[in-house]
Design a protein around this motif. Structure first.
Motif, short mmCIF file in Angstrom:
data_model
loop_
_atom_site.label_atom_id
_atom_site.label_comp_id
_atom_site.label_asym_id
_atom_site.label_seq_id
_atom_site.Cartn_x
_atom_site.Cartn_y
_atom_site.Cartn_z
N LEU A 101 -17.44 24.86 -11.29
CA LEU A 101 -18.54 25.51 -11.98
C LEU A 101 -19.39 24.50 -12.74
O LEU A 101 -18.88 23.47 -13.19
CB LEU A 101 -18.00 26.56 -12.96
N TRP A 102 -20.65 24.87 -12.91
CA TRP A 102 -21.60 24.06 -13.67
C TRP A 102 -22.29 24.92 -14.71
O TRP A 102 -22.57 26.09 -14.48
CB TRP A 102 -22.66 23.46 -12.75
N ARG A 108 -13.15 35.76 -17.00
CA ARG A 108 -11.76 35.86 -16.59
C ARG A 108 -11.26 34.49 -16.16
O ARG A 108 -11.68 33.96 -15.12
CB ARG A 108 -11.61 36.85 -15.44
N ILE A 109 -10.40 33.88 -16.95
CA ILE A 109 -9.92 32.53 -16.71
C ILE A 109 -8.39 32.52 -16.69
O ILE A 109 -7.76 32.96 -17.65
CB ILE A 109 -10.42 31.55 -17.78
N GLN A 114 -16.50 37.21 -13.90
CA GLN A 114 -17.19 35.98 -13.49
C GLN A 114 -17.14 34.98 -14.63
O GLN A 114 -17.44 35.30 -15.77
CB GLN A 114 -18.64 36.29 -13.13
N VAL A 115 -16.76 33.76 -14.30
CA VAL A 115 -16.64 32.72 -15.32
C VAL A 115 -17.97 31.98 -15.45
O VAL A 115 -18.61 31.67 -14.45
CB VAL A 115 -15.52 31.73 -14.97
N GLN A 116 -18.36 31.73 -16.69
CA GLN A 116 -19.58 30.99 -16.94
C GLN A 116 -19.31 29.85 -17.91
O GLN A 116 -18.41 29.94 -18.75
CB GLN A 116 -20.66 31.91 -17.53
N LEU A 117 -20.12 28.79 -17.79
CA LEU A 117 -20.07 27.67 -18.72
C LEU A 117 -21.38 27.63 -19.48
O LEU A 117 -22.45 27.74 -18.87
CB LEU A 117 -19.87 26.35 -17.97
N ALA A 118 -21.29 27.46 -20.79
CA ALA A 118 -22.50 27.41 -21.61
C ALA A 118 -22.45 26.20 -22.52
O ALA A 118 -21.51 26.04 -23.31
CB ALA A 118 -22.61 28.68 -22.45
N VAL A 120 -9.33 31.73 -11.49
CA VAL A 120 -9.44 33.02 -12.19
C VAL A 120 -8.16 33.83 -12.13
O VAL A 120 -8.01 34.82 -12.85
CB VAL A 120 -10.61 33.85 -11.64
N SER A 121 -7.22 33.40 -11.28
CA SER A 121 -5.92 34.07 -11.21
C SER A 121 -4.92 33.11 -10.60
O SER A 121 -5.29 32.06 -10.07
CB SER A 121 -6.01 35.35 -10.38
#
Length: 121
Positions: A110-111, A27-28, A1-5, A101-102
Protein backbone atom coordinates in the motif's frame (compact mmCIF):
# COMPACT_ATOMS: atom_id res chain seq x y z
CA UNK A 1 -10.00 -1.53 3.37
CA UNK A 2 -6.64 -0.46 4.73
CA UNK A 3 -5.42 3.06 4.12
CA UNK A 4 -2.20 4.92 4.84
CA UNK A 5 -2.30 8.60 5.73
CA UNK A 6 0.79 10.79 5.97
CA UNK A 7 1.15 14.02 7.91
CA UNK A 8 3.85 16.40 9.05
CA UNK A 9 5.13 17.88 5.83
CA UNK A 10 5.68 21.57 5.30
CA UNK A 11 8.10 24.35 4.52
CA UNK A 12 11.34 24.50 6.47
CA UNK A 13 14.59 26.41 6.14
CA UNK A 14 17.84 24.61 5.31
CA UNK A 15 19.26 23.04 8.45
CA UNK A 16 15.84 22.70 9.99
CA UNK A 17 13.88 19.64 11.05
CA UNK A 18 10.56 17.99 10.29
CA UNK A 19 8.87 14.86 11.54
CA UNK A 20 6.67 12.89 9.17
CA UNK A 21 4.08 10.44 10.41
CA UNK A 22 2.05 7.75 8.70
CA UNK A 23 -0.97 6.04 10.21
CA UNK A 24 -2.47 2.82 8.89
CA UNK A 25 -6.19 2.40 9.39
CA UNK A 26 -8.76 -0.26 8.59
CA UNK A 27 -8.81 -4.00 8.98
CA UNK A 28 -5.20 -4.97 9.71
CA UNK A 29 -3.91 -8.38 10.70
CA UNK A 30 -0.23 -7.67 10.38
CA UNK A 31 2.08 -5.06 8.85
CA UNK A 32 5.41 -6.21 7.49
CA UNK A 33 8.05 -3.93 6.06
CA UNK A 34 7.33 -0.22 6.05
CA UNK A 35 9.16 2.60 4.38
CA UNK A 36 9.38 6.17 3.19
CA UNK A 37 9.90 7.09 -0.43
CA UNK A 38 10.12 10.47 -2.07
CA UNK A 39 9.66 11.95 -5.50
CA UNK A 40 11.00 15.31 -6.60
CA UNK A 41 9.57 17.10 -9.64
CA UNK A 42 10.80 15.52 -12.85
CA UNK A 43 12.47 12.64 -11.04
CA UNK A 44 11.60 9.05 -10.28
CA UNK A 45 10.34 7.95 -6.90
CA UNK A 46 13.25 6.88 -4.72
CA UNK A 47 13.65 4.94 -1.52
CA UNK A 48 14.47 7.03 1.56
CA UNK A 49 14.36 4.54 4.42
CA UNK A 50 12.80 1.22 5.35
CA UNK A 51 12.12 -0.62 8.58
CA UNK A 52 11.18 -4.25 9.16
CA UNK A 53 8.58 -5.41 11.64
CA UNK A 54 11.35 -6.24 14.12
CA UNK A 55 12.99 -2.84 13.76
CA UNK A 56 15.84 -3.33 11.34
CA UNK A 57 16.43 -0.17 9.34
CA UNK A 58 18.02 0.80 6.06
CA UNK A 59 18.65 4.23 4.57
CA UNK A 60 19.64 5.69 1.27
CA UNK A 61 23.14 7.14 1.49
CA UNK A 62 22.07 10.76 1.07
CA UNK A 63 20.06 10.76 4.33
CA UNK A 64 22.36 8.67 6.53
CA UNK A 65 23.00 10.38 9.84
CA UNK A 66 20.27 12.96 9.23
CA UNK A 67 17.03 10.96 9.02
CA UNK A 68 15.69 8.37 11.46
CA UNK A 69 12.87 5.96 10.66
CA UNK A 70 10.81 4.39 13.43
CA UNK A 71 7.53 2.55 13.89
CA UNK A 72 5.03 1.70 16.59
CA UNK A 73 3.61 -1.73 15.87
CA UNK A 74 0.91 -1.39 18.53
CA UNK A 75 -0.43 1.77 16.93
CA UNK A 76 0.31 0.84 13.29
CA UNK A 77 2.25 4.04 12.77
CA UNK A 78 5.45 4.95 10.98
CA UNK A 79 7.60 8.02 11.53
CA UNK A 80 10.49 9.77 9.84
CA UNK A 81 12.51 12.28 11.83
CA UNK A 82 14.37 14.52 9.40
CA UNK A 83 17.16 16.73 10.69
CA UNK A 84 19.69 18.98 8.96
CA UNK A 85 17.38 19.28 5.99
CA UNK A 86 18.81 20.37 2.66
CA UNK A 87 17.14 21.92 -0.40
CA UNK A 88 17.73 18.65 -2.25
CA UNK A 89 15.45 16.91 0.26
CA UNK A 90 12.52 18.79 -1.25
CA UNK A 91 10.03 16.25 -2.56
CA UNK A 92 6.68 14.61 -2.08
CA UNK A 93 7.19 11.96 0.60
CA UNK A 94 5.19 8.74 0.48
CA UNK A 95 4.53 6.14 3.14
CA UNK A 96 4.69 2.50 2.05
CA UNK A 97 3.65 -0.64 3.88
CA UNK A 98 3.14 -4.35 3.21
CA UNK A 99 -0.11 -5.30 4.91
CA UNK A 100 -2.06 -8.48 5.55
CA UNK A 101 -5.73 -8.08 6.40
CA UNK A 102 -6.16 -11.60 7.79
CA UNK A 103 -4.19 -14.71 8.64
CA UNK A 104 -5.13 -16.35 5.34
CA UNK A 105 -4.72 -13.29 3.12
CA UNK A 106 -1.56 -12.63 1.19
CA UNK A 107 0.50 -9.47 1.60
CA UNK A 108 -0.59 -6.31 -0.18
CA UNK A 109 1.64 -3.32 -0.83
CA UNK A 110 0.00 0.00 0.00
CA UNK A 111 0.93 3.62 -0.59
CA UNK A 112 -0.19 6.82 1.04
CA UNK A 113 -1.17 9.94 -0.86
CA UNK A 114 2.05 11.75 0.00
CA UNK A 115 3.02 14.79 2.02
CA UNK A 116 5.03 17.68 0.61
CA UNK A 117 8.35 18.65 2.14
CA UNK A 118 9.92 21.87 0.91
CA UNK A 119 13.32 23.01 2.13
CA UNK A 120 13.99 26.58 1.16
CA UNK A 121 15.20 29.85 2.60
Amino acid sequence: QVQLAESGGGLVQPGGSLRLSCAASGRIFRIGNMGWYRQAPGQQRELVATITSDGRTDYTNSVLGRFTISRDNAKNTLNLQMNSLKPEDTALYYCNAVVRVSAWAGPTELWGQGTQVTVSS
